[in-house]
Every structure is written in C-alpha cells, then in structure tokens.
Design an enzyme around this catalytic site. Structure first.
Site, mmCIF file in Angstrom:
data_model
loop_
_atom_site.group_PDB
_atom_site.id
_atom_site.type_symbol
_atom_site.label_atom_id
_atom_site.label_comp_id
_atom_site.label_asym_id
_atom_site.label_seq_id
_atom_site.Cartn_x
_atom_site.Cartn_y
_atom_site.Cartn_z
ATOM 1 N N CYS A 81 3.018 89.767 -18.096
ATOM 2 C CA CYS A 81 2.861 90.417 -16.794
ATOM 3 C C CYS A 81 1.554 91.206 -16.768
ATOM 4 C CB CYS A 81 4.038 91.354 -16.567
ATOM 5 S SG CYS A 81 3.904 92.360 -15.098
ATOM 6 N N ASP A 423 -11.648 112.071 -2.478
ATOM 7 C CA ASP A 423 -10.695 111.241 -3.238
ATOM 8 C C ASP A 423 -10.999 109.777 -2.925
ATOM 9 O OD1 ASP A 423 -8.544 110.138 -4.569
ATOM 10 O OD2 ASP A 423 -7.016 110.949 -3.245
ATOM 11 N N CYS A 450 -9.940 107.952 -9.273
ATOM 12 C CA CYS A 450 -9.068 107.004 -9.985
ATOM 13 C C CYS A 450 -9.901 106.110 -10.906
ATOM 14 C CB CYS A 450 -8.263 106.172 -9.001
ATOM 15 S SG CYS A 450 -9.258 105.347 -7.771
HETATM 16 N N1 SAH Z 1 -6.392 111.156 -0.518
HETATM 17 C C1 SAH Z 1 -5.431 110.146 -0.127
HETATM 18 C C2 SAH Z 1 -5.926 108.700 -0.201
HETATM 19 C C3 SAH Z 1 -6.834 108.325 -1.326
HETATM 20 S S1 SAH Z 1 -7.114 106.600 -1.486
HETATM 21 C C4 SAH Z 1 -4.150 110.336 -0.895
HETATM 22 O O1 SAH Z 1 -4.117 111.075 -1.853
HETATM 23 O O2 SAH Z 1 -3.146 109.745 -0.544
HETATM 24 C C5 SAH Z 1 -8.733 106.429 -0.828
HETATM 25 C C6 SAH Z 1 -8.775 106.322 0.673
HETATM 26 O O3 SAH Z 1 -10.149 106.187 1.071
HETATM 27 C C7 SAH Z 1 -8.060 105.127 1.264
HETATM 28 O O4 SAH Z 1 -7.143 105.588 2.216
HETATM 29 C C8 SAH Z 1 -9.178 104.297 1.919
HETATM 30 O O5 SAH Z 1 -8.763 103.663 3.111
HETATM 31 C C9 SAH Z 1 -10.214 105.336 2.207
HETATM 32 N N2 SAH Z 1 -11.616 104.890 2.303
HETATM 33 C C10 SAH Z 1 -12.211 103.874 1.662
HETATM 34 N N3 SAH Z 1 -13.538 103.845 1.932
HETATM 35 C C11 SAH Z 1 -13.784 104.886 2.772
HETATM 36 C C12 SAH Z 1 -14.970 105.396 3.395
HETATM 37 N N4 SAH Z 1 -16.150 104.819 3.196
HETATM 38 N N5 SAH Z 1 -14.853 106.475 4.167
HETATM 39 C C13 SAH Z 1 -13.644 107.087 4.361
HETATM 40 N N6 SAH Z 1 -12.489 106.640 3.811
HETATM 41 C C14 SAH Z 1 -12.562 105.551 3.016
#
Ligand code: SAH
Length: 494
Positions: A81, A423, A450
């Site tokens: 997996c 984030d 991450c």
């Molecule tokens: N902080 C949130 C989500 C983090 S995941 C939590 O903790 O749940 C990262 C997020 O960034 C996703 O929702 C994705 O859609 C968004 N994202 C990706 N590229 C982006 C960009 N250029 N500008 C703004 N948001 C973006």
C-alpha cells in the site's frame, strides 16, 4: 569508479540512515544504496532495482539482522500500500526521524547555523496513539477477476485494487460500512465502475467521521450513465438498486448521520463529482476543535472550542487531535493580546483564522477556492465570530493589491498587519507573496508548513529580508508516513 552493480544484483548492506521518502540508506563498496522497506539498523540482502552512476535503488530481499528499531507493523499490506512508508519503524524513532528531517532542511536548504537551529527547535509534538487517527477515508470500488466486488487500496502507483476493508489509520467503523456496501452490491448484482470502459455504477466510497461528535458520513461516488431507465429512477431519487435496504442497513451503524451520493461520470482521476444528493439524514456532519494549552504537560484543553460543519466536498484536516495541537501552537506563536490585525494566508475553510479571531482585533483570511471561502464565512457565523473577513483569490495577488490600495488611501489601521500566518500547500509561498509580506513588515510571521524543504527555502528569503527565526516546532499529523508539519515563528529584527 563506476557503478559496480546492475539491476537484479543481490547486495548485503547495513542500513545507517533513512531518506526523506522513508527508504533505508546504506553503503556497499562505497556506493550509496536506497533500500525500500528497510529501516535504520537493519542488515539486509537487497536486490538492485535501478542502478545509476553514483547510487542505486534496491528493495529488501531478505532481512539478515533485524534492527532494534524495527517493530511488527499492524497492517499486513503495509509494503504494497502506498499509504504508509514507515510502519515498521518504532513510533518514537519515527518522531526523531521527522525532527531530524526538519532540522536537516533548515541547515542544508535554509542555510541556518546548526547550533542556532538546535537552540530554536522545540521537541516534536507526537501522537498519543499513532493509529486510528484519520477522520476521512476514500476507498476505490472495483471487480476482481472472478467478478466479485472488491474494495481496498491501489497497490503502489497502479490502479489495481488490493482487497482490504481494514486500514488501521482510519476509524474502526469503516470496515463494517464497507462490508455492508460490498455485500449489498453482491446481493443485488450492482456493478462496480470500470476505469477502462467507463461503465459500471459504484466508483468510490467516502467515509468521514467527526471525532469529537461521533457523527459519521458516507458518500457513494457513482457513475451517472446516460439512459432512459436510469434517468427516470434518478428522478425518484433511486440512485442505487434496492437503495432503501442499503440505507436501512447503514443507518443502523452507531453515529451514522449522513448518507449521500456524488455523481461523477467523468473519465478522470478526480474522485468526487460536484453533484451531491443526500439520501438519508443530514447533508453535513459536525466536528468540534478545542483550543489546547501548548505550554503545559499533555497539552490540556482550555475550554474554548469551535464547531465546524463538513460536507462531502469540504476540505478539513484529517487528523483532528493533532490539528488542535497544531492550531494551538499557531495561536501561541502569534502572541496575540486582542489588539492585533492578523492575516491568514492560504486559509482553506478559515479554521486558523477562526481559531485566532477570539484573541485578535481583526483577522483577514485569503484562499483561492471560492467554495472554501463560503464555508469559512458560514463557519464564522456558526461560531458567532464577527471580526473575520475572507477574500477569494491567490495570496500573491490579493495581498499586493490590498497593500497598494491601502498605501494610496488614508491609513485606516488595517494596512499594517501585526501578524501574518501562512499555511501554503507543499510548493510553499509564491515569491511575490513573500516579497509583499516583507514590504508589509508585520511584527511576527507564523509559517505553517507541510513540506520542510520549501519551508526552509522560504525562511531564507524572509530572514534575508529582515526577519529572525525565533521558534520552530514540528507536529506529527501523519504517523507511519514520512510527512511532517512544522510551525515556525519569525519576528522582525527591528
Ligand atoms: N489553513 C488551512 C488550509 C491549508 S491547505 C487549514 O489549516 O485547514 C492550503 C490551502 O491553500 C488550500 O486550501 C489551497 O486551496 C490554498 N491555496 C493554494 N494555492 C493558493 C494561493 N496561491 N493562494 C491562496 N490560497 C491557495
């Protein structure tokens, strides 16, 4: 010296380290071998799978001497997996491996001094129980060679389903739910979707659980085939043959709150279709996230909490217990007193923004997916939060536009953020976003990441632009995988 090995050669090697993908690393005749499924401390006989000029890839053929860090994995499928990479490694050692991974990236990619990194890095926040932590599971459904319905997981990099209804990272109820669906399909000769022909009905099963409420959601992703008979049964909301029997069975499961179907007739790898019909119960489940005191032993909850609604399509963190710790760490690092203006870039459904809103004057969230921002606004309302605003768009476009506007207008206090939280997804922040943050010059930046490699790259840019790395702490959100989340606090040198 050129590569002494070729494909299929057998080599004896002692595993001395582990790579970022969870593979064991060892040396044989001065050549580096990356060995799949070996853990640090093992002595293995490895078969070469790919020989390059300076190094080679191999997999374990025979375990000659087992490492003291090797444990018996709970899952019999862990090697095939793609979900877990390091289940055979003792959990305590998994945590040190992740701590080390973040440290190495800060030093080697970020160019930070190793002594300084050791000074600012706090111990990784591990899980109390590294199993059964995922609140979301997505199972593909297919047919085996004998024509029986199967569900399980795709064997690494293929679309062959390895039958298994038990994943030890997921909720215990998943197994019973999957078995009910499979036996219903078998009993009424309901077809599974075939990726090659685009025919067959059931494609995937999505199961989500609100860990703190116990509420469970099942969503069957089905293929909406064209045809008159189907269309008329769709009007009656009969999406699955003998649907009433299946719903009656599923509704017996403790906690069952929502059963729905999602229509997906596209021949793509995108799993969920946009059209969702609730067949039984509610259209959403709820979950509660608690604030924790990260300064105290065991991280006790503080009594503050937020409620979120989750639909089949909503984004929501998959490990709710560790998410509470992650967000509480963000709250601590943000150092809020109630007077601050705070930006939360890449805010998703606004979880971090809302978590911090109670301690700030104003929070502004930015997210590129419009549906997520709708959820964020609804979540703000649901929790009675009125000092959060959300903008749809790319962080690297919304932030500079806002900054340019505010510079022209009279300063109204919102133009100077006290704290910016980011984030981003794995690729990290866009350079324009980083540049604008430097221009806006907040007192503190809290970076949630991450991927510690892109984190280290971005931290270098921020530190060259006037910030100092103050605190770093990794949080293990995904036990048995090689992934690790990191929270970093930077403050302006001035
Ligand atoms: N902080 C949130 C989500 C983090 S995941 C939590 O903790 O749940 C990262 C997020 O960034 C996703 O929702 C994705 O859609 C968004 N994202 C990706 N590229 C982006 C960009 N250029 N500008 C703004 N948001 C973006």
């Amino acid at each position: 010296m050129c590569q002494p090995y070729k494909k299929n050669d057998l080599v004896t090697v002692t595993i001395e380290d582990m790579g970022t993908g969870g593979e064991g690393i060892g040396k044989a005749n001065g050549f580096t071998l990356f060995v799949k499924d070996a853990v640090v401390g093992d002595v293995v006989e490895a078969r070469i799978t790919l020989a390059k000029k300076q190094y080679a890839y191999a997999r374990v053929e025979k375990l000659l001497k087992s490492s003291p860090h090797r444990v018996e994995p709970r899952c019999p499928h862990h090697r095939r997996c793609g979900g877990c990479q390091i289940q055979a490694l003792d959990y305590g050692i998994q945590l040190s491996y992740k701590q080390q991974k973040v440290r190495n990236h800060l030093i080697h990619i970020g160019g930070f001094d190793s002594d300084y990194v050791d000074q600012v890095m706090e111990p990784i926040v591990g899980m109390e129980d590294p199993y059964r932590y995922r609140n979301k599971a997505l199972y593909p459904v297919g047919m085996d060679r004998e024509g029986h319905v199967v569900t399980g997981f795709y064997a690494g990099r293929t679309h062959t389903i390895v039958p298994s209804t038990e994943c030890y990272l997921g909720a215990e109820e998943n197994k019973q739910i999957l078995e009910m669906i499979v036996s219903h399909m078998e009993k009424y000769h309901i077809s599974a979707y075939d990726e090659n022909t685009g025919r067959g009905l059931v494609r995937h099963v999505l199961i989500r659980k609100g860990f703190s409420t116990g509420e469970i959601m099942v969503c069957l992703v089905i293929n909406k085939e064209k045809g008159k008979k189907r269309d008329s049964s769709f009007e009656k909301k009969e999406f699955i043959p003998q649907q009433a029997q299946l719903l009656s069975a599923l509704s017996q499961i403790k906690g069952m709150t929502s059963v729905s179907v999602s229509m997906n007739s596209e021949k793509t790898n995108v799993i969920m279709g946009k059209e969702i019909h609730t067949l039984w119960g509610c259209s959403e489940i709820r979950d509660v996230i608690h604030v924790r005191d990260m300064g105290r032993e065991g991280f006790p909850t503080t009594g503050q909490e937020l409620t979120f609604s989750i639909s089949p399509l909503s984004f929501y963190q998959v490990n709710p217990i560790q998410t509470e710790k992650l967000y509480s760490l963000v709250l601590e690092y943000a150092g809020l007193t109630g007077r601050e203006v705070l930006w939360d870039l890449y805010c998703g459904i606004g979880t971090i923004s809302l978590f911090l809103a109670g301690k700030a004057r104003q929070v502004c969230g930015v997210e590129v997916i419009p549906q997520a921002i709708e959820d964020a606004r609804a979540n703000a309302q649901r929790n009675g939060i009125d000092n959060a605003v959300f903008y749809v768009g790319k962080a690297e476009e919304v932030l500079p536009a806002f900054y340019a506007d505010k510079q022209e207008e009279e300063q109204d206090g919102l133009s100077h953020p006290d704290v910016i939280v980011v984030d981003p997804p794995r690729k990290g922040c866009d350079p324009v976003c980083l540049e604008t943050m430097l221009q806006m010059c907040p007192d503190r930046i809290v970076y949630v990441s991450c991927d510690s490699a892109t984190l280290a790259r971005d931290l270098r840019i921020l530190c060259d632009g006037g910030y100092k790395l103050r605190r770093v702490r990794a949080v293990d959100q995904f036990g048995h995988t090689v992934h690790v989340e990191t929270v970093v606090m930077l403050s302006h040198k001035s």
